[in-house]
Motif scaffolding. Structure first.
Motif, mmCIF file in Angstrom:
data_model
loop_
_atom_site.group_PDB
_atom_site.id
_atom_site.type_symbol
_atom_site.label_atom_id
_atom_site.label_comp_id
_atom_site.label_asym_id
_atom_site.label_seq_id
_atom_site.Cartn_x
_atom_site.Cartn_y
_atom_site.Cartn_z
ATOM 1 N N ALA A 304 15.518 -121.730 132.524
ATOM 2 C CA ALA A 304 14.479 -121.900 131.510
ATOM 3 C C ALA A 304 13.933 -123.322 131.612
ATOM 4 N N ALA A 305 12.722 -123.454 132.066
ATOM 5 C CA ALA A 305 12.114 -124.775 132.243
ATOM 6 C C ALA A 305 11.937 -125.466 130.895
ATOM 7 N N PRO A 306 12.105 -126.776 130.842
ATOM 8 C CA PRO A 306 11.893 -127.493 129.583
ATOM 9 C C PRO A 306 10.480 -127.311 129.059
ATOM 10 N N SER A 307 10.356 -127.123 127.768
ATOM 11 C CA SER A 307 9.055 -127.047 127.117
ATOM 12 C C SER A 307 8.349 -128.392 127.248
ATOM 13 N N PRO A 308 7.030 -128.420 127.030
ATOM 14 C CA PRO A 308 6.316 -129.704 127.129
ATOM 15 C C PRO A 308 6.930 -130.814 126.277
ATOM 16 N N ALA A 309 7.391 -130.500 125.077
ATOM 17 C CA ALA A 309 7.970 -131.534 124.209
ATOM 18 C C ALA A 309 9.256 -132.084 124.800
ATOM 19 N N PRO A 444 18.543 -131.355 126.392
ATOM 20 C CA PRO A 444 19.637 -130.618 125.759
ATOM 21 C C PRO A 444 19.395 -129.108 125.760
ATOM 22 N N ASN A 445 18.134 -128.721 125.735
ATOM 23 C CA ASN A 445 17.738 -127.323 125.718
ATOM 24 C C ASN A 445 16.272 -127.270 126.133
ATOM 25 N N SER A 446 15.806 -126.110 126.525
ATOM 26 C CA SER A 446 14.397 -126.018 126.915
ATOM 27 C C SER A 446 13.462 -126.118 125.716
ATOM 28 N N LEU A 447 13.983 -125.893 124.505
ATOM 29 C CA LEU A 447 13.165 -125.923 123.294
ATOM 30 C C LEU A 447 13.665 -126.960 122.294
ATOM 31 N N PRO A 448 12.775 -127.428 121.402
ATOM 32 C CA PRO A 448 13.240 -128.102 120.182
ATOM 33 C C PRO A 448 13.877 -127.042 119.284
ATOM 34 N N ALA A 449 14.079 -127.355 118.019
ATOM 35 C CA ALA A 449 14.732 -126.413 117.107
ATOM 36 C C ALA A 449 14.025 -125.064 117.088
ATOM 37 N N VAL A 450 14.823 -123.995 117.105
ATOM 38 C CA VAL A 450 14.261 -122.648 117.089
ATOM 39 C C VAL A 450 14.066 -122.178 115.655
ATOM 40 N N ALA A 501 11.218 -116.138 129.429
ATOM 41 C CA ALA A 501 10.187 -115.483 128.626
ATOM 42 C C ALA A 501 10.597 -115.444 127.160
ATOM 43 N N GLY A 502 11.875 -115.146 126.903
ATOM 44 C CA GLY A 502 12.363 -115.115 125.530
ATOM 45 C C GLY A 502 12.272 -116.465 124.857
ATOM 46 N N GLN A 503 12.597 -117.509 125.588
ATOM 47 C CA GLN A 503 12.492 -118.858 125.038
ATOM 48 C C GLN A 503 11.050 -119.198 124.672
ATOM 49 N N TYR A 504 10.160 -118.932 125.582
ATOM 50 C CA TYR A 504 8.781 -119.366 125.366
ATOM 51 C C TYR A 504 8.024 -118.518 124.356
ATOM 52 N N ARG A 505 8.551 -117.357 124.015
ATOM 53 C CA ARG A 505 7.960 -116.608 122.901
ATOM 54 C C ARG A 505 8.149 -117.357 121.587
ATOM 55 N N MET A 506 9.125 -118.241 121.547
ATOM 56 C CA MET A 506 9.390 -119.006 120.318
ATOM 57 C C MET A 506 8.687 -120.351 120.286
ATOM 58 N N TYR A 507 8.207 -120.833 121.425
ATOM 59 C CA TYR A 507 7.661 -122.190 121.460
ATOM 60 C C TYR A 507 6.256 -122.236 120.882
ATOM 61 N N ASN A 508 6.068 -123.082 119.891
ATOM 62 C CA ASN A 508 4.772 -123.270 119.253
ATOM 63 C C ASN A 508 4.688 -124.720 118.795
ATOM 64 N N ALA A 509 4.003 -125.548 119.565
ATOM 65 C CA ALA A 509 3.959 -126.980 119.279
ATOM 66 C C ALA A 509 3.328 -127.281 117.929
ATOM 67 N N ASP A 510 2.406 -126.422 117.488
ATOM 68 C CA ASP A 510 1.761 -126.651 116.201
ATOM 69 C C ASP A 510 2.757 -126.454 115.066
#
Length: 556
Positions: A304-309, A444-450, A501-510
């Protein structure tokens, strides 16, 4: 039916007990914080301890300030489980005022055993089973002059990056109530982030102190196994599990406090309190003037690639180090995916049987654990067919490989996995030597807090933390920045596999705007002192550049 009714009665009774203990406290704890108390809360641990040792500050006054702050944090996030404040008042009066933690309140994850208090870790079946004696850690803390005063919430099973159970409810992230504070030491991170504590202790088997620190904006160093105390905690979701060693580890509000706490505990010779602790005194290091340190950056674990943040935070740290003369190199280490697969199979070799055994009929379970159980319970022939579909129709060999081997293990299969773990550790040992690395940097993870419920998608994407548990390496987390809705917006992106794909369904920078984002600093096994120095180097350089992380403050 009887099991469900017993579950509901236990949950009601425990929540009522918590409410009663809060309401029965002296009215002083419900009053607003005074200017003196705010001043106490603003002091580093070292200053508070020094003031108690000199007699200029009373432990009872410190406890009152932190008791108020903890209750305020609880009102905001639902982070507390056991309210030990009345007993702590007596402990504060009689604490060791010359110890290395003299008069300092310490919060503890719910699993820690304090005599006379429950350690339910979210299971209603364990309500009312009071601990008969203190754990090794609690005994050491008392001897050092510290004052345990509250315990903090966890997810049921303690196998999640969320923090919810029906005994105590859901803990929310102080930076955004719609998001999880992390898990399984989520209540601890929420309390620290709010300022309701400065130092506490959690535990980590796949990221359980590091993910909460990343999600909530606090500091931690996951110790290697047997460096920090862990004996005497009677309740565990996977008792006897050794394939991926669990580590109890300090969590703090600031990096300075993390250093103070580590040194204080080690000065007490923890191996004299806990038979399992290695007799290794704290080894003072100073790497602040060394420019030749080699930092290997693992930009992507291949799953899972790191999100932009998260990528921006890691890039900021790497470029800051490079600009000051440090050797920063991109690395391609032994397959992180292989590490994730091995760690998952070892940790859940029992098919999740132990962690769900205490769960009563109708009791809530973490959505990630529910998904894992569904995979275990699916007949092997169905999994084989599904893996074939994933591999050849969906063109997702990575996820197909995980699905195909997801089954309860026999003892010979388990021992074969342990052997593979040792071979994998050897490959990493050789890699670190060949590259002459002092540290590994990664997210630490590909996402900030889920968002709450996010572990239904995110439970498989834990490789950035789980890897270091498998290797038993020391790994620290420090907050670096916050999500920015403009800079961290997601552009065109095509997921490489189902996990990503599952990770990025949760990513929303706004929606995630303002959430903390951390960086992970990894050292070799039993290098807690060196990892701390690496974190200090990064923090000092960020401060020089005007990019210091500012902790949240809900106490004004």
């Amino acid at each position: 039916m009887f099991s469900y009714l017993a579950h509901r009665r236990a949950c009601y009774a425990k929540q009522q007990e918590r409410r009663d203990r809060i309401q029965s406290l002296s009215p002083v704890y419900q009053a607003p914080l005074t200017s003196i108390e705010k001043n106490i809360l603003s002091k580093p641990v070292a200053d508070i301890v020094s003031s108690v040792q000199s007699g200029s500050l009373k432990p009872s006054d410190i406890l009152r300030a932190y008791g108020k702050a903890a209750l305020k944090a609880h009102a905001a996030t639902n982070c507390l489980t056991e309210i030990c404040i009345p007993e702590a008042e007596e402990w504060a009066k009689n604490c060791n005022t010359k110890g290395p933690l003299a008069g300092m309140p310490v919060s503890l994850k719910d699993e820690h055993a304090i005599e006379g208090f429950d350690a339910t870790v979210g299971y209603s079946a364990w309500v009312g089973k009071k601990m008969k004696k203190d754990s090794a850690l609690v005994r050491l803390l008392r001897a050092a002059g510290a004052v345990p005063y509250v315990k903090t919430n966890v997810p049921i099973t303690m196998l999640s990056f969320e923090c919810a159970n029906e005994v105590f409810g859901t803990t929310t992230n102080p930076h955004g109530k719609d998001f999880a504070p992390g898990g399984s030491s989520g209540g601890e991170a929420a309390l620290l982030a709010c300022g309701g504590s400065r130092i506490g202790v959690g535990s980590d088997v796949a990221g359980s102190v590091r993910i909460p620190s990343h999600y909530s904006g606090t500091y931690t160093i996951k110790s290697s196994s047997y460096r920090f105390l862990k004996s005497g905690n009677a309740h565990s979701s996977i008792p006897g599990e050794e394939g991926v060693p669990v580590s109890l580890s300090p969590m703090t509000r600031t990096l300075e406090d993390l250093e103070t706490f580590w040194k204080a505990v080690m000065s007490m010779k923890p191996w004299e309190y806990d038979h399992a602790v290695l007799p290794i005194p704290w080894r003072d290091l100073d790497l602040s003037n060394q420019k030749g340190l080699r930092w290997g950056v693992m930009w992507d674990d291949g799953v899972a690639a790191p999100s932009p943040a998260c990528h921006r935070a890691l890039h900021t740290v790497a470029k800051t180090l490079e600009a000051r003369g440090h050797k920063v190199i991109s690395i391609t280490p032994p397959s992180p995916y292989e590490g994730l697969k091995l760690a998952a199979l070892l940790l859940m070799a029992d098919g999740c049987k132990c962690c769900i055994e205490p769960i009563r009929t109708g009791e809530f379970n973490d959505p990630g654990v529910v998904e894992a159980l569904a995979m275990f319970r699916t007949p092997r022939i169905i999994k084989k067919l599904y893996a074939w579909y994933l591999r050849y129709i969906k063109r997702d060999p990575l996820y197909a490989d995980l699905v195909e081997v997801w089954s309860e293990k026999t003892v010979p299969e388990y021992l074969a996995l342990v052997s593979q773990r040792e071979a994998y550790r050897e490959r990493w040992y050789e890699f670190m030597n060949e590259q002459d690395l002092d540290f590994v940097l990664t997210v630490p993870n590909s996402l900030p807090a889920v968002p709450h419920g996010g572990m239904k998608e995110g439970w498989k994407a834990c490789g950035y933390t789980f890897l270091w548990n498998l290797l038993d390496y020391t790994a620290g987390i420090m907050p670096v920045t916050h999500v920015d809705r403009v800079r961290d917006a997601l552009g065109a992106f095509k997921p490489r596999n189902a996990i990503e794909a599952g990770q990025y369904r949760m990513y929303n920078a706004d929606k995630m705007h303002g959430l903390p984002v951390g960086v992970q600093v990894v050292g070799r096994r039993l290098q807690e002192e060196k990892v701390l120095e690496g974190m200090k180097i990064i923090q000092n350089l960020l401060r020089e550049d005007g990019n210091a992380y500012v902790p949240l403050d809900l106490m004004d």
